[in-house]
Motif scaffolding. Structure first.
Motif, PDB file in Angstrom:
ATOM      1  N   GLU A  92       0.832  -1.196   0.000  1.00 18.65           N
ATOM      2  CA  GLU A  92       0.000   0.000   0.000  1.00 18.65           C
ATOM      3  C   GLU A  92       0.872   1.253   0.000  1.00 18.65           C
ATOM      4  N   TYR A  93       0.582   2.165  -0.925  1.00 26.28           N
ATOM      5  CA  TYR A  93       1.349   3.410  -1.013  1.00 26.28           C
ATOM      6  C   TYR A  93       0.829   4.401   0.016  1.00 26.28           C
ATOM      7  N   LYS A  94       1.749   4.940   0.783  1.00 25.01           N
ATOM      8  CA  LYS A  94       1.378   5.894   1.819  1.00 25.01           C
ATOM      9  C   LYS A  94       1.462   7.304   1.263  1.00 25.01           C
ATOM     10  N   GLN A  95       0.323   7.930   1.110  1.00 30.74           N
ATOM     11  CA  GLN A  95       0.279   9.293   0.597  1.00 30.74           C
ATOM     12  C   GLN A  95       0.821  10.256   1.656  1.00 30.74           C
ATOM     13  N   GLU A  97       1.256  13.185   4.099  1.00 29.45           N
ATOM     14  CA  GLU A  97       0.255  14.016   4.755  1.00 29.45           C
ATOM     15  C   GLU A  97       0.945  15.087   5.589  1.00 29.45           C
ATOM     16  N   GLU A 218       9.777  12.662   8.863  1.00 27.38           N
ATOM     17  CA  GLU A 218      10.232  11.340   8.431  1.00 27.38           C
ATOM     18  C   GLU A 218      11.296  11.409   7.346  1.00 27.38           C
TER      19      GLU A 218
END
Length: 259
Positions: A92-95, A97, A218
């Motif tokens: 799953e690609y983490k958009q 934010e 991050e």
């Protein structure tokens, strides 16, 4: 022989040649089954058939009923094919934010965080920083007097030969901008042509998102010191500086500091 006689002789010879050719081809029509190759020179020969029959295959063209049967069979074959796309398991690609304040549970204890920091005259700061007018640095710190904890503060130190007269801090944190306007800025002349500009401000609840983002970035943090005269100074913060934000904030909260 005059010219008229010569012309008549030539026409007669051409006529005889054509007649012979036609007669030769006509004479072979019966032996070739009506299929012959004729030219203006030489004898007529039977034409060679160019239709080659494959073993076991009919050379006859399919009839309309046969074509219809083939078309329906091919159509049925195409309609029965499963065109469903295969679904593969993909990570799953983490958009990305924008980071906002969260009341996270602090994983570290005060005993774990304290060795990562230092105390300078009652002020708790990251290691390897100093309150001086000949440095380029940025960090959180707070003061502690007994059980009394002062506000979390943001200190910015600029030292160079180009005066900025900076009046705004623009942070780009993991791709999102956060703006802070310092109110306690001091400036002075350093050694030789060098100048220094420092700001030291208490952070409030209005700065919660910025505080959280600085401590929990991050990927990267970039700071632009926005100068009053159109000159800017841009720097990317080091991993050590980013970790320092986190360590100070966590210990500040553990010591009872609030926003």
């Amino acid at each position: 022989m005059n010219n008229l006689t010569t012309s008549r002789a030539l026409l007669l010879m051409v006529g005889i040649a054509v007649a012979v050719g036609l007669n030769s081809c006509a004479s072979m029509m019966s032996c070739c089954g009506g299929n012959c190759n004729c030219s203006t020179t030489g004898l007529c020969t039977c034409a060679t058939s160019l239709h080659v029959a494959l073993p076991g295959a009919s050379i006859d063209a399919p009839t309309d009923s046969q074509s219809s049967t083939v078309d329906k069979s091919k159509l049925a074959e195409l309609l029965n094919i499963d065109y469903t796309l295969v679904q593969y398991d993909m990570p799953e690609y983490k958009q990305p934010e924008r980071l906002v304040w969260k009341d996270d549970t602090i994983k570290e204890s005060a005993a774990q965080l304290t060795p990562l920091l230092q105390t300078l005259n009652g002020r708790i700061t990251p290691k390897n920083v100093a309150f001086a007018n000949n440095r380029n640095d940025i960090f959180f710190y707070f003061s502690k007097d007994g059980d009394k904890v002062g506000p979390l503060r943001l200190c910015v130190e600029y030292y160079a030969d180009d005066p900025l007269k900076y009046n705004k801090l623009i942070f780009t944190i993991d791709g999102f901008d956060y703006t802070f306007t310092p109110t306690n800025i001091k400036r002075g002349k350093g050694s030789g042509v060098m100048i220094w500009e420092n700001s030291d401000d208490a952070l409030t609840s209005a700065d919660r998102d910025l505080v959280y983002a600085l401590a929990h970035s991050e990927r990267y943090v970039r700071l632009k010191l926005h100068g009053a005269d159109g000159m800017n100074h841009v720097k990317k913060l080091t991993d050590e500086q980013r970790q320092g934000f986190y360590n100070v904030l966590q210990l500040y909260l553990l010591q009872g500091g609030k926003f």
